[in-house]
Write a protein that holds these residues in place. Structure first.
Motif, PDB file in Angstrom:
ATOM      1  N   LEU A 177     -20.943 -43.175  37.109  1.00 38.78           N
ATOM      2  CA  LEU A 177     -21.364 -41.780  37.139  1.00 38.78           C
ATOM      3  C   LEU A 177     -21.287 -41.167  35.747  1.00 38.78           C
ATOM      4  N   ARG A 178     -20.242 -41.494  35.006  1.00 47.56           N
ATOM      5  CA  ARG A 178     -20.095 -40.947  33.653  1.00 47.56           C
ATOM      6  C   ARG A 178     -21.247 -41.394  32.761  1.00 47.56           C
ATOM      7  N   HIS A 179     -21.593 -42.677  32.810  1.00 44.24           N
ATOM      8  CA  HIS A 179     -22.672 -43.184  31.955  1.00 44.24           C
ATOM      9  C   HIS A 179     -24.025 -42.596  32.357  1.00 44.24           C
ATOM     10  N   VAL A 180     -24.278 -42.529  33.660  1.00 44.48           N
ATOM     11  CA  VAL A 180     -25.550 -41.971  34.121  1.00 44.48           C
ATOM     12  C   VAL A 180     -25.660 -40.503  33.727  1.00 44.48           C
ATOM     13  N   THR A 181     -24.598 -39.744  33.938  1.00 47.25           N
ATOM     14  CA  THR A 181     -24.618 -38.317  33.612  1.00 47.25           C
ATOM     15  C   THR A 181     -24.782 -38.102  32.115  1.00 47.25           C
ATOM     16  N   LEU A 182     -24.040 -38.870  31.325  1.00 47.43           N
ATOM     17  CA  LEU A 182     -24.100 -38.715  29.877  1.00 47.43           C
ATOM     18  C   LEU A 182     -25.488 -39.072  29.346  1.00 47.43           C
ATOM     19  N   ALA A 183     -26.050 -40.216  29.796  1.00 47.09           N
ATOM     20  CA  ALA A 183     -27.364 -40.636  29.316  1.00 47.09           C
ATOM     21  C   ALA A 183     -28.452 -39.672  29.778  1.00 47.09           C
ATOM     22  N   ALA A 184     -28.354 -39.207  31.032  1.00 46.25           N
ATOM     23  CA  ALA A 184     -29.352 -38.267  31.541  1.00 46.25           C
ATOM     24  C   ALA A 184     -29.276 -36.937  30.793  1.00 46.25           C
ATOM     25  N   THR A 185     -28.063 -36.496  30.480  1.00 46.40           N
ATOM     26  CA  THR A 185     -27.903 -35.242  29.738  1.00 46.40           C
ATOM     27  C   THR A 185     -28.487 -35.358  28.329  1.00 46.40           C
ATOM     28  N   THR A 186     -28.191 -36.475  27.680  1.00 44.11           N
ATOM     29  CA  THR A 186     -28.745 -36.698  26.338  1.00 44.11           C
ATOM     30  C   THR A 186     -30.267 -36.685  26.382  1.00 44.11           C
ATOM     31  N   ALA A 187     -30.830 -37.407  27.361  1.00 42.97           N
ATOM     32  CA  ALA A 187     -32.285 -37.460  27.490  1.00 42.97           C
ATOM     33  C   ALA A 187     -32.860 -36.096  27.837  1.00 42.97           C
ATOM     34  N   LEU A 188     -32.137 -35.340  28.653  1.00 45.36           N
ATOM     35  CA  LEU A 188     -32.610 -33.991  29.016  1.00 45.36           C
ATOM     36  C   LEU A 188     -32.721 -33.104  27.781  1.00 45.36           C
ATOM     37  N   ILE A 189     -31.730 -33.170  26.913  1.00 45.88           N
ATOM     38  CA  ILE A 189     -31.769 -32.356  25.686  1.00 45.88           C
ATOM     39  C   ILE A 189     -32.941 -32.780  24.807  1.00 45.88           C
ATOM     40  N   ILE A 190     -33.117 -34.104  24.654  1.00 46.69           N
ATOM     41  CA  ILE A 190     -34.243 -34.608  23.846  1.00 46.69           C
ATOM     42  C   ILE A 190     -35.567 -34.175  24.467  1.00 46.69           C
ATOM     43  N   GLY A 191     -35.664 -34.285  25.809  1.00 46.44           N
ATOM     44  CA  GLY A 191     -36.891 -33.893  26.490  1.00 46.44           C
ATOM     45  C   GLY A 191     -37.204 -32.417  26.338  1.00 46.44           C
ATOM     46  N   SER A 192     -36.173 -31.584  26.320  1.00 46.86           N
ATOM     47  CA  SER A 192     -36.387 -30.151  26.132  1.00 46.86           C
ATOM     48  C   SER A 192     -37.028 -29.876  24.773  1.00 46.86           C
ATOM     49  N   LEU A 232     -37.473 -36.815  30.995  1.00 52.78           N
ATOM     50  CA  LEU A 232     -36.576 -37.640  30.180  1.00 52.78           C
ATOM     51  C   LEU A 232     -35.239 -37.858  30.875  1.00 52.78           C
ATOM     52  N   ALA A 233     -34.801 -36.877  31.694  1.00 50.19           N
ATOM     53  CA  ALA A 233     -33.532 -37.037  32.410  1.00 50.19           C
ATOM     54  C   ALA A 233     -33.593 -38.215  33.378  1.00 50.19           C
ATOM     55  N   VAL A 234     -34.731 -38.388  34.052  1.00 48.42           N
ATOM     56  CA  VAL A 234     -34.888 -39.539  34.950  1.00 48.42           C
ATOM     57  C   VAL A 234     -34.810 -40.837  34.154  1.00 48.42           C
ATOM     58  N   THR A 235     -35.530 -40.876  33.038  1.00 47.53           N
ATOM     59  CA  THR A 235     -35.488 -42.068  32.188  1.00 47.53           C
ATOM     60  C   THR A 235     -34.067 -42.326  31.698  1.00 47.53           C
ATOM     61  N   GLY A 236     -33.379 -41.263  31.273  1.00 49.75           N
ATOM     62  CA  GLY A 236     -32.005 -41.411  30.806  1.00 49.75           C
ATOM     63  C   GLY A 236     -31.078 -41.926  31.885  1.00 49.75           C
ATOM     64  N   ALA A 237     -31.288 -41.496  33.125  1.00 48.95           N
ATOM     65  CA  ALA A 237     -30.451 -41.977  34.226  1.00 48.95           C
ATOM     66  C   ALA A 237     -30.588 -43.488  34.395  1.00 48.95           C
ATOM     67  N   PHE A 238     -31.825 -43.994  34.264  1.00 53.40           N
ATOM     68  CA  PHE A 238     -32.022 -45.440  34.334  1.00 53.40           C
ATOM     69  C   PHE A 238     -31.299 -46.146  33.189  1.00 53.40           C
ATOM     70  N   VAL A 239     -31.374 -45.566  31.992  1.00 53.74           N
ATOM     71  CA  VAL A 239     -30.687 -46.155  30.839  1.00 53.74           C
ATOM     72  C   VAL A 239     -29.176 -46.159  31.087  1.00 53.74           C
ATOM     73  N   GLY A 240     -28.655 -45.052  31.657  1.00 50.33           N
ATOM     74  CA  GLY A 240     -27.228 -44.991  31.955  1.00 50.33           C
ATOM     75  C   GLY A 240     -26.800 -46.054  32.950  1.00 50.33           C
ATOM     76  N   LEU A 241     -27.613 -46.303  33.966  1.00 53.69           N
ATOM     77  CA  LEU A 241     -27.307 -47.368  34.931  1.00 53.69           C
ATOM     78  C   LEU A 241     -27.231 -48.731  34.237  1.00 53.69           C
ATOM     79  N   LEU A 242     -28.200 -48.973  33.343  1.00 45.88           N
ATOM     80  CA  LEU A 242     -28.194 -50.253  32.621  1.00 45.88           C
ATOM     81  C   LEU A 242     -26.978 -50.350  31.700  1.00 45.88           C
ATOM     82  N   GLN A 243     -26.610 -49.237  31.071  1.00 46.46           N
ATOM     83  CA  GLN A 243     -25.416 -49.219  30.221  1.00 46.46           C
ATOM     84  C   GLN A 243     -24.174 -49.588  31.020  1.00 46.46           C
ATOM     85  N   ALA A 244     -24.020 -48.944  32.184  1.00 48.92           N
ATOM     86  CA  ALA A 244     -22.840 -49.201  33.014  1.00 48.92           C
ATOM     87  C   ALA A 244     -22.800 -50.651  33.470  1.00 48.92           C
ATOM     88  N   ALA A 245     -23.956 -51.176  33.886  1.00 53.01           N
ATOM     89  CA  ALA A 245     -24.003 -52.574  34.327  1.00 53.01           C
ATOM     90  C   ALA A 245     -23.652 -53.519  33.181  1.00 53.01           C
TER      91      ALA A 245
END
Length: 742
Positions: free
Chosen positions: A13-28, A53-66
């Motif tokens: 959850l931490r990785h998904v949230t962090l990556a999605a948040t980062t992507a959300l800021i970039i997407g904005s 970008l938040a959706v894309t970031g969430a996928f990246v966060g999942l891959l990071q955690a794995a």
């Protein structure tokens, strides 16, 4: 104490949230960038980019955690975390060797990598000349790998020099500096990554090719790390991270991320212009395209989410790219209704049918195709600079068509279309670099069966890439290695040799010569005696000189044909496979649009025995095959052509349909360009240009606005709809599937 499963869920959850948040800021920020100079609300585009970008970031966060779960045992076994803590120790009484060694390595790597990065930037610039995607990517990968190995080796060699300096610094100031982990990260990770990678993307963008993705990920991870350090610092200032307020904050922020994602998906669904609106972004269009690919459930090339436009997510027989079948009560092309018989393409009579027996014979045919030649840069077409005196003379003895259009702005699609008489959108193609399937009937194959000597004279680039174009000729002759983009002299020599061979054999000839002397980088004129044509744009000046140089070579060929006594028995056709861009719509070169400067071509046709004239009817390069079928009295039933014989506008202009639609198709073929798939249709009054991936629509009044500079699509929805139906009806081949070779 939390069990292992709970701990892993929390980590994920931490990785998904962090990556999605980062992507959300970039997407904005990317949405705000896309809104510059557009009519759309910056706030709306910022929200759309943020959610996508938040959706894309969430996928990246999942891959990071794995990945973290996989490498965690290795990290523990090798003691990497302990080594890192030792290198970051500020205990002056402890072992300082790891601290000094680490800082010395970083300093030596920075010093060594700086000139290598400048060299790599130069490699990127020079590699733009490599037109083969795989070759350019291989060069870039080898260049990056070589630079990385050099940094590691040279850094190891010079590190002792830096160790003594770092040891003195540690004794004086105490490393690491600054003491704040956040400030250290900003100074030594975030700022260097930004200074190195942001200018790289700004300068080269998608021209980074295969390295664009790893470079983008590196920049993303740097931003994500900065956000993590910032949240850790804030958490320490409040209360321990495991407290209830921290957990509540994480859950609340996760809920906001979900809301942003839902809003983004909804905007794509309810706002038809969403894809077109974000097209100017630097990151969001690529992210949306990636999300479309992974959500394309029925694998028909189009997703029902993120602006894909698929109206049947689980039915591959229905998609926006498919041709509509009239009156079957099924909406194949997802335009909202079933087409009627009146909505298919207007019928086009392919043949004149009134040539006398004496007007039809086994003429020789010389098809001269000049890559990238624009008609408005020829004095025969009214250009105010005398670039083409011999072509002017040829035009006075021939039919000159003032409004001829190619069916693509790339040679790979235009040449097969020209030699088959069929639009690229109706043909069947193989995957890979586009190649028409063997069952597609080509003119040189039939002429060979009719006793003609068929030759293709081309440069080495065409030999390497356009395999399907070569297969139907009896012989393909090329030029020496290194002669590409200035090979006209060799092509002329090969044409002369082919004519001589045909004369000795007593057979008529069909020779197609493809000239590259006007093609970018516009250097064929160098070392040649041609006039200068001053221009405010250096490329245009060089382009005009290349035309003048080609004109000189063509004069020699014309003189030879007359002296060889074949001139009066030869049909000579001079045309181009497409036009060229000089920033009329912001782009350069070709192979990327269907605007008028990219598709309008010269067309000069000399058929012995027919009076010369200037013909203003709109014609297409698909018209060449039916013209030659009539002139050479070939079996018409063997060619399911899309074009119309040029004898109709030349001899019976009143019967030529004034509002005939003429089509263009082009998709991403070159390295270093954004993915795109563009189609257009031209009528007497309008031109519609449609980018299928972003669904961007442009409509131009070609009578009032011949340069196509004012988009009137929003104020003319009925015309847009009518022309879109023509586009849908014209797409009966598999070009959409073939373009996915990349």
């Amino acid at each position: 104490m939390k069990d292992n499963g709970s701990s892993r869920r929390a980590t994920m959850l931490r990785h998904v949230t962090l990556a999605a948040t980062t992507a959300l800021i970039i997407g904005s920020f990317d949405g705000l960038w896309a809104a510059r100079g557009s009519v759309y609300s910056p706030l709306l585009l910022a929200g759309l980019g943020a959610g996508t970008l938040a959706v894309t970031g969430a996928f990246v966060g999942l891959l990071q955690a794995a990945l973290l779960f996989l490498v965690e045992p290795i990290v523990k076994r090798c003691g990497l975390r302990r080594r890192w803590q030792a290198a970051m120790s500020s205990d002056a009484k402890g072992d300082r060797r790891p601290v000094v060694a680490f800082h010395a390595w970083v300093a030596s790597a920075v010093v060594v990598s700086t000139p290598l990065l400048l060299g790599f930037a130069a490699l990127l610039k020079r590699s733009e000349r490599i037109k083969e995607v795989a070759l350019r990517d291989a060069v870039l990968v080898m260049g990056a790998a070589g630079a990385l190995i050099t940094v590691l080796v040279v850094s190891a060699m010079v590190r002792p020099i830096f160790e003594s300096a770092c040891k003195r610094l540690d004794g004086s100031w105490g490393l690491p500096r600054p003491r704040s982990q956040l400030l250290r990260y900003v100074l030594f990770v975030a700022v260097p990554a930004g200074l190195l990678l942001v200018p790289m993307f700004t300068e080269f963008g998608v021209k980074l090719g295969i390295l664009a993705a790893p470079f983008a990920l590196a920049l993303f991870f740097a931003a994500e790390g900065l956000l993590w350090r910032l949240t850790q610092t804030l958490a320490r200032k409040r209360r321990e991270p495991g407290g209830r307020s921290g957990a509540l904050l994480v859950r609340s922020w996760t809920g906001l991320l979900v809301v942003a994602v839902v809003i983004s998906i909804a905007l794509f669904e309810i706002w038809p212009q969403a894809s077109a609106a974000i097209a100017a972004g630097r990151v969001t269009p690529s992210a949306a395209a990636w999300l479309q690919r992974i959500t394309d459930v029925d694998r028909d090339g189009v997703s029902s989410l993120f602006g894909g436009g698929d109206c049947a997510a689980f039915d591959a027989s229905r998609a926006p790219t498919l041709a509509e079948i009239p009156n079957n009560r099924i909406d194949e092309d997802c335009d909202g209704f079933d087409a009627t018989a009146a909505q298919v393409l207007p019928e086009l009579a392919p043949y004149y049918g009134q040539l006398s027996g004496s007007q039809k014979k086994r003429y020789n045919v010389l098809l001269l195709v000049v890559d990238s030649l624009r008609p408005d840069h020829l004095s025969a077409y009214g250009y105010n600079k005398r670039t083409s005196p011999y072509i002017d003379e040829l035009a006075k003895d021939a039919w000159l068509f003032t409004r001829a259009y190619s069916q693509s702005s790339t040679t790979a699609l235009s040449m097969p279309s020209m030699l088959s008489g069929r639009r690229p959108s109706t043909m069947q193609w193989k995957g890979g670099y586009p190649e028409a399937i063997s069952s597609e009937q080509m003119l040189p194959e039939v002429l060979g069966q009719e006793g003609y000597d068929t030759r293709l004279a081309v440069n080495r680039y065409v030999v390497r890439h356009l395999k399907g174009l070569q297969r139907d000729f009896q012989q393909v002759v090329s030029v020496p290695e290194g002669a590409d983009w200035k090979s006209g002299d060799y092509i002329i020599s090969n044409v002369v040799s082919a004519v001589e061979d045909a004369k000795r054999s007593g057979r008529p000839f069909f020779i197609t010569a493809h000239f590259d002397d006007v093609h970018h980088p516009y250097r064929a004129h160098r070392g040649k005696s041609v006039p200068s044509f001053p221009s405010l744009q250096r490329d245009i000046s060089a382009y005009d000189r290349c035309i003048a140089n080609f004109d000189n070579m063509l004069r020699f060929l014309g003189s030879y044909l007359e002296q060889a006594e074949v001139w009066n028995d030869t049909i000579v056709i001079l045309t181009a496979d497409h036009g060229e861009e000089f920033e009329e719509h912001g782009g350069t070169i070709h192979s990327r649009t269907c605007y008028v400067e990219s598709v309008q071509v010269p067309l000069i046709v000399r058929i012995p025995g027919f009076e010369p004239q200037r013909i203003s009817s709109r014609v297409a390069l698909t018209d060449l095959v039916p013209t030659l079928i009539e002139a050479l009295s070939l079996p018409a039933d063997r060619f399911p052509v899309d074009g119309q014989s040029l004898f109709i506008p030349a001899l019976a202009p009143g019967t030529a349909p004034a509002d005939r639609p003429i089509f263009c198709s082009v998709f991403q073929l070159m390295s270093g360009r954004k993915n795109f798939f563009i189609r257009s249709v031209r009528t007497e009054k309008h031109a519609l240009i449609y980018e299928s991936l972003s669904e961007r629509i442009e409509l131009y009044d070609v009578v009032a606005d011949p340069r196509e500079s004012r988009n009137i699509a929003s104020s003319n929805p009925d015309i847009v709809e009518d022309l879109r139906r023509l586009l849908g009806a014209s797409a009966t081949g598999n070009l959409w599937e073939a373009r996915r070779f990349q």
